[in-house]
Design a protein around this motif. Structure first.
Motif, PDB file in Angstrom:
ATOM      1  N   THR A 241       0.827  -1.208   0.000  1.00  0.00           N
ATOM      2  CA  THR A 241       0.000   0.000   0.000  1.00  0.00           C
ATOM      3  C   THR A 241       0.860   1.256   0.000  1.00  0.00           C
ATOM      4  N   SER A 244       2.433   1.671  -3.412  1.00  0.00           N
ATOM      5  CA  SER A 244       1.423   2.069  -4.392  1.00  0.00           C
ATOM      6  C   SER A 244       1.094   3.551  -4.258  1.00  0.00           C
ATOM      7  N   THR A 245       0.987   4.041  -3.001  1.00  0.00           N
ATOM      8  CA  THR A 245       0.712   5.467  -2.783  1.00  0.00           C
ATOM      9  C   THR A 245       1.826   6.338  -3.344  1.00  0.00           C
ATOM     10  N   VAL A 248       1.659   6.278  -7.262  1.00  0.00           N
ATOM     11  CA  VAL A 248       0.601   7.117  -7.823  1.00  0.00           C
ATOM     12  C   VAL A 248       0.979   8.594  -7.705  1.00  0.00           C
ATOM     13  N   THR A 249       1.600   8.969  -6.573  1.00  0.00           N
ATOM     14  CA  THR A 249       2.022  10.364  -6.387  1.00  0.00           C
ATOM     15  C   THR A 249       3.010  10.782  -7.465  1.00  0.00           C
ATOM     16  N   GLY A 271      -4.007   9.859 -12.220  1.00  0.00           N
ATOM     17  CA  GLY A 271      -3.682   9.342 -10.891  1.00  0.00           C
ATOM     18  C   GLY A 271      -4.829   8.585 -10.262  1.00  0.00           C
ATOM     19  N   ILE A 272      -6.058   9.116 -10.454  1.00  0.00           N
ATOM     20  CA  ILE A 272      -7.245   8.431  -9.918  1.00  0.00           C
ATOM     21  C   ILE A 272      -7.445   7.089 -10.609  1.00  0.00           C
ATOM     22  N   SER A 275      -4.998   4.697  -9.267  1.00  0.00           N
ATOM     23  CA  SER A 275      -5.361   4.334  -7.897  1.00  0.00           C
ATOM     24  C   SER A 275      -6.481   3.295  -7.886  1.00  0.00           C
ATOM     25  N   PHE A 279      -6.098  -0.369  -6.464  1.00  0.00           N
ATOM     26  CA  PHE A 279      -7.008  -0.788  -5.386  1.00  0.00           C
ATOM     27  C   PHE A 279      -7.753  -2.071  -5.764  1.00  0.00           C
TER      28      PHE A 279
END
Length: 313
Positions: A241, A244-245, A248-249, A271-272, A275, A279
């Motif tokens: 997690t 992954s964060t 994406v950033t 980015g969304i 994500s 997810f």
């Protein structure tokens, strides 16, 4: 093209009757080696193809297609004859000879159509009998498998675009399943035998476990614990997690580089999307692993119960 592929391609086509008369003539006995081999090919058809073939033969049996076509043609001829009689009633009256010839034509047409329908019905009935016998033999062969024979349908996620995303796994004994199958295959076996939606006899599976010796039960418990550890996501998910964060950033900043690093609508949208995809992937993996782990825990509890019973005795 092999014979079985030819049968599969013809089973629902209009040329099926002609094919049956050629390959499965009703005047030949199944005792001949060639006809028996062809009957064995019928047993290799899928249940769907056999059911479709039986339904088609039943429809042909009650179709009377030639008789219907003959009646339609005779109706047109009758209307034509009536129209001619009305048009030429005064100038050229129709004599009794014409009616006699017309009656002969009608009788001959209906009789020919009836004979053709009888031939088609006989062929359809014979082939339907063969298909029903092949279906019954397939069912008997499956039921006659030895009690130790194990057969499980295991579904595959990849490739997802193919229609048949599963394969059949067979084993001669429970020991082979527990010690030679892969972890996911063992989880599929437990779901097939002990799952909530399973139609298999769960008590029979418990008796199968009771047929194992103590050493096999101990090793099986160890294998179940290994599967539990293999599908334990508690140590992987937090790190995954965080990565992954961060990923994406950086994706957002990468697509916003042209705007001096300031986020734009396009970069935020991308980015969304990333994500959501990450997810979904993590959630799917966690759910699949959780199911496999719970199956291993369920089976381990049964093994431990059998182990305590053996030790008491």
């Amino acid at each position: 093209m092999e014979f079985i592929e030819i049968v599969e391609s013809r089973i629902t086509t209009p040329k099926l009757i002609r094919f049956i008369r050629k390959e499965f003539p009703s005047n030949e006995s199944l005792n001949s080696e060639q006809q028996w081999q062809k009957f064995e090919y019928l047993k290799q058809l899928s249940d769907k193809d056999i059911t479709s073939g039986i339904a088609k033969m039943a429809r042909i049996e009650s179709g009377f297609f030639y008789s219907k076509y003959a009646m339609f043609i005779l109706c047109i001829l009758s209307l034509s004859l009536g129209s001619l009689k009305f048009i030429f009633m005064n100038t050229l009256p129709i004599g009794s000879e014409v009616y006699f010839i017309y009656m002969i034509v009608c009788v001959f047409t209906l009789l020919s159509a009836f004979i053709l329908d009888i031939r088609v019905m006989t062929t359809a009935t014979y082939f339907k009998t063969l298909l029903e016998q092949a279906k019954a033999d397939k069912k008997n062969e499956k039921e006659s498998l030895p009690s130790s024979q194990i057969e499980v349908k295991i579904y595959k996620v990849w490739p997802f675009w193919k229609k048949d995303t599963f394969y059949i796994k067979q084993a001669k004994s429970l020991e082979e399943v527990l010690f030679k199958w892969k972890n996911k295959e063992i989880a599929s076996y437990i779901s097939d035998r002990l799952g909530y939606w399973s139609t298999k006899d769960k008590k029979a599976e418990l008796q199968r476990i009771r047929g194992l010796d103590l050493d096999t039960v101990i090793l099986a418990i160890a294998r179940m614990k290994d599967i539990e550890e293999y599908f334990d996501n508690s140590k992987i998910v937090p790190g995954l997690t965080s990565v992954s964060t961060l990923f994406v950033t950086y994706i957002v900043y990468y697509f916003a580089y042209a705007n001096e690093g300031k986020p734009t609508m396009a970069s935020v949208t991308i980015g969304i999307m990333f994500s959501v995809g990450i997810f979904y992937g993590i959630t799917y993996g966690m759910d699949s692993s959780r199911t496999c782990r719970s199956r291993a825990i369920q089976y381990r509890s049964l093994l431990e119960q059998v182990k305590s019973e053996i030790e008491k005795n």
